[in-house]
Every structure is written in C-alpha cells, then in structure tokens.
Design a protein around this motif. Structure first.
Motif, PDB file in Angstrom:
ATOM      1  N   HIS A  68     -35.306  -6.185 -69.580  1.00  0.00           N
ATOM      2  CA  HIS A  68     -36.421  -6.909 -70.197  1.00  0.00           C
ATOM      3  C   HIS A  68     -37.055  -7.874 -69.200  1.00  0.00           C
ATOM      4  O   HIS A  68     -36.409  -8.349 -68.273  1.00  0.00           O
ATOM      5  CB  HIS A  68     -35.938  -7.675 -71.437  1.00  0.00           C
ATOM      6  CG  HIS A  68     -35.668  -6.755 -72.598  1.00  0.00           C
ATOM      7  ND1 HIS A  68     -34.787  -7.061 -73.604  1.00  0.00           N
ATOM      8  CD2 HIS A  68     -36.152  -5.540 -72.903  1.00  0.00           C
ATOM      9  CE1 HIS A  68     -34.739  -6.066 -74.470  1.00  0.00           C
ATOM     10  NE2 HIS A  68     -35.564  -5.128 -74.060  1.00  0.00           N
ATOM     11  N   TYR A  88     -31.264  -4.818 -72.527  1.00  0.00           N
ATOM     12  CA  TYR A  88     -31.672  -6.213 -72.290  1.00  0.00           C
ATOM     13  C   TYR A  88     -31.758  -6.529 -70.790  1.00  0.00           C
ATOM     14  O   TYR A  88     -32.548  -7.365 -70.357  1.00  0.00           O
ATOM     15  CB  TYR A  88     -30.695  -7.172 -72.989  1.00  0.00           C
ATOM     16  CG  TYR A  88     -29.377  -7.326 -72.256  1.00  0.00           C
ATOM     17  CD1 TYR A  88     -29.207  -8.326 -71.287  1.00  0.00           C
ATOM     18  CD2 TYR A  88     -28.310  -6.448 -72.490  1.00  0.00           C
ATOM     19  CE1 TYR A  88     -28.009  -8.437 -70.592  1.00  0.00           C
ATOM     20  CE2 TYR A  88     -27.121  -6.562 -71.793  1.00  0.00           C
ATOM     21  CZ  TYR A  88     -26.975  -7.553 -70.845  1.00  0.00           C
ATOM     22  OH  TYR A  88     -25.811  -7.662 -70.140  1.00  0.00           O
ATOM     23  N   ARG A  89     -30.929  -5.848 -69.988  1.00  0.00           N
ATOM     24  CA  ARG A  89     -30.956  -6.116 -68.537  1.00  0.00           C
ATOM     25  C   ARG A  89     -32.333  -5.845 -67.930  1.00  0.00           C
ATOM     26  O   ARG A  89     -32.655  -6.318 -66.856  1.00  0.00           O
ATOM     27  CB  ARG A  89     -29.980  -5.180 -67.802  1.00  0.00           C
ATOM     28  CG  ARG A  89     -28.533  -5.451 -68.047  1.00  0.00           C
ATOM     29  CD  ARG A  89     -27.709  -4.520 -67.149  1.00  0.00           C
ATOM     30  NE  ARG A  89     -26.379  -4.319 -67.659  1.00  0.00           N
ATOM     31  CZ  ARG A  89     -25.378  -5.166 -67.461  1.00  0.00           C
ATOM     32  NH1 ARG A  89     -25.559  -6.236 -66.750  1.00  0.00           N
ATOM     33  NH2 ARG A  89     -24.189  -4.917 -67.983  1.00  0.00           N
ATOM     34  N   ASN A  99     -27.439  -2.184 -73.403  1.00  0.00           N
ATOM     35  CA  ASN A  99     -27.728  -2.680 -72.054  1.00  0.00           C
ATOM     36  C   ASN A  99     -29.205  -2.775 -71.687  1.00  0.00           C
ATOM     37  O   ASN A  99     -29.527  -3.254 -70.598  1.00  0.00           O
ATOM     38  CB  ASN A  99     -27.017  -1.804 -71.011  1.00  0.00           C
ATOM     39  CG  ASN A  99     -25.528  -2.075 -71.021  1.00  0.00           C
ATOM     40  OD1 ASN A  99     -25.082  -3.089 -70.491  1.00  0.00           O
ATOM     41  ND2 ASN A  99     -24.762  -1.202 -71.664  1.00  0.00           N
TER      42      ASN A  99
END
Ligand code: SAH
Length: 370
Positions: A82, A79-80, A77
């Motif tokens: 970035h 990536y949320r 998770n």
C-alpha cells in the motif's frame, strides 16, 4: 560440533547464511533489475510479497504483478504494497501499478503477457509433477517474457544440513541436483527460444566446494522475439486469475503531484533565501530601527561566491521579497522537474503570488514572519 561427512569433509551442523539465503535471493533479483531496468516485472509464487515490496522502490518498474495459489497469504500481505504518506510527499518519477493475482502459475492468463522479467523464486519445487510438466509451455511458451529468473534448492547441498528430512520444506515435491535442474532448464530454453545461464547463492563450507551452491539459479533470456501474430492469438484467451488488489502509486507524470512537488521545492528555496536575507546585518539594523525596508537588487545577494552570478538575484522592495523565476529555475531539482521556465511558471501559478510583470515570485516579509 560435527554432523556429517560430505565428499570426505566433516562439516559443522546448523549451516547459517548471513544475510539469509532468502534475502540473498531477493538481492540477486534486485541487482538484476538495477542492471537491466525492466519496466514490467511479475513475481510468481510471491507468497508474503516481500520481493514485490523491495521491487517497488525501483524507478524503472512501472508495472509489478504478484501471483500465488494461496489467496490467504496474498490478502494477509497486500498491506506491504500500500502507498504511504512518503509516496505522496516525494512521488515517484514514473507511474507504478502493483496488482496481486490469485491463481496457478500453470494457467495461461493474458494478464501476465508482455512482461520484461518474470521471477520464480523457490517456486518450481512446490509444483506437482503434472504442473511441472505444464510450466515451461506456460512460462516460456505463452507468457514469453524477455527474461526469467528461476531459483530452486540444490539437493547436493542437503547432506551438509543437520536433520534428516528428505526435503528442505514439507511442501516440496522434489529437490534437484545440478544436473537435473540444468538439463530441465536447457531443454525448456532450447524448446522456447531462450538462452540460459546458471549460477547460485550460498557457498558451501571450506572443503565441501564440490557440492555447489545451496540455491541454484537459472537466468533465461529470450533469443527469439514474439511475432505480432502470436500476441494477437494470445489476447483471445480468457482471464482465469482473480485480482486480490491493485495499488496505484502517485507519480510526477500526474500534473497534480508535479505541481505539488514543484511548489514545495520553490517554497523551500525561497524560505532559505529569505532566511539568509533576514540574517544579513543590514536587514537586522533596519528592522531594529523600525525603518521601512528598502533593499534593491544587488544588496540581497545570498552568497558572495555565487557561481550563478549572471542569473537575476532575489531583491526586496519595501516589505516584499522577490525571487526571479530564472533564479528558481537555476536550482537543479526545479529545473529537472519543470524542464523549462514557462512550465515552472505554469505549475506554480496557482500556489504563489507573482510580481506585476510575472517575472518573480513575491512574498511579504512581515506577513511571512507573522
Ligand atoms: N517466492 C517466495 C516464496 C516461495 S514459497 C520467496 O522468495 O520467498 C512457494 C510459493 O509458491 C508459496 O507461496 C505457494 O503458495 C506458491 N505456489 C505453489 N504452487 C503454486 C502454483 N501452482 N501457482 C502459484 N503459486 C504457487
């Protein structure tokens, strides 16, 4: 459809909250952040990082940390959190660093020291008895943040749900009624120098009000500040959490992003003024006739009812369009970004052509049209 009888009231099955309780809990934290403007916030048991993702949009926050014992959920998770193109096109005013840690909430890791707010949303009911007994000492005693928000299910509400499982989630080790939660929270608060207030989310259906909210919440506020001595002692403790990832956001505190933001705004304003100029009847006539453009100062007013009448106006000389720096500086966004005229000049110096006396930005009308 009727399912059960609570406090003498028959209740429909499949109670649903809109927005979902999970969203309401996050909104509760976001409202708290909006009100109290903490700079350093940590979410313990952050799971899919959705709360962190929502928190990253709050301008007051400069440091965000997430911790979970489940490393996989963090790597899946992160990536949320970035950065995206928008973060570079419209950078934050203040810096922001987000770090995800893998570890247990009951480990005394110095990376969670000095926070303004620690949130534990639906976390404590996942702790084993031993961990739960260590929790107050670590959170309130060691991390000792200014404020703590703890939410947990209110077991008195459970009979209103259809289905006969003991707890709301298979990983829950316990679920407390209001008396159990409040006496635990009051004990911890008293022992570590905090005050605590109780509230909740998820209203019971009409007639079943006596069971209280579906989610119970304690908001703790530190009443005894940390001593410098205690902070020194804490620093000697070793780090145990491993860092899953760190994301650093661009901000206007970095000169390269500030330069870009100011230049973008300057160009956007100049192009708007130039469009007004080119659409003026005088300019159209002149262009059609093929004559050289010879506009001087007052003729290129961009507005008849200009409230900034005193500020030097854009003007044309031959085929060049000039916008005085003073005029650019009168735009609120540019003023806000630069603070003073000299800084404006310094920040755009590499991006624009200045007039020979350095007082205006100059663009060639014909070149720009091409
Ligand atoms: N806070 C999240 C989800 C909570 S679920 C939300 O609001 O949606 C509980 C989370 O706590 C899980 O992700 C679980 O892995 C984590 N957890 C359980 N025990 C933990 C511990 N000892 N230390 C840190 N995290 C823990």
């Amino acid at each position: 459809m009727v399912d059960s009888d609570v406090q003498g009231v028959q209740v429909k099955e499949n109670i649903k909250f809109t927005p979902s309780l999970s969203e309401q809990r996050h909104k509760f934290v976001l409202d708290f952040v909006r009100k109290h403007k903490p700079q350093k916030v940590a979410d313990l048991g952050c799971a899919n990082c959705k709360l962190l993702w929502r928190l990253k949009y709050h301008e007051s926050i400069e440091v965000l940390a997430g911790l979970d014992i489940d490393e996989n959920i963090l790597t899946r998770n992160i990536y949320r959190l970035h950065t995206g193109a928008g973060d570079y096109l419209d950078p934050r005013e203040r810096p922001l660093t987000i770090t995800l840690y893998h570890g247990s909430v009951v480990e005394k890791d110095p990376c969670l020291l000095g926070f303004d707010l620690i949130t534990c949303i639906e976390l404590i009911e996942h702790l084993e008895a031993k961990e739960l007994s260590q929790f107050p000492e670590v959170i309130f005693g060691f991390f000792s943040p200014t404020t703590v928000i703890i939410s947990t299910p209110n077991s008195e509400f459970n009979p209103l749900f259809s289905g006969k499982t003991l707890f709301r989630h298979p990983d829950h080790k316990f679920e407390w009624d209001r008396t159990q939660f409040q006496s635990w929270a009051l004990d911890a608060a008293r022992h570590y120098g905090y005050s605590v207030e109780f509230t909740g989310l998820g209203d019971p259906p009409p007639g079943a009000e006596a069971v209280g909210f579906c989610t119970q919440i304690g908001v703790f506020v530190k009443t005894i500040p940390n001593t410098i001595e205690s902070l020194h002692n804490e620093k000697t403790i070793e780090c145990t959490h491993t860092t899953v990832g760190t994301v650093i956001y661009p901000s206007l505190k970095e000169e390269k992003y500030l330069r870009k933001a100011v230049s973008n705004e300057v160009f956007s304003q100049i192009l708007k003024m130039k469009r007004v100029l080119l659409e003026s009847p005088k300019m159209k006539n002149d262009s059609n006739s093929g004559d050289e453009l010879e506009f001087v100062k007052p003729k290129c007013d961009e507005s008849k009812n200009d409230p900034t009448e005193e500020i030097p106006k854009p003007f044309c000389i031959e085929n060049a369009f000039y916008v005085p720096l003073e005029r650019l500086f009168s735009f609120p966004k540019i003023k806000h970004l630069c603070g003073d005229l000299e800084t404006l000049k310094m920040l755009i110096a590499d991006e624009v052509t200045l007039s020979s006396d350095g007082s205006s930005v100059m663009i060639h009308i014909v070149d720009e049209e091409d």
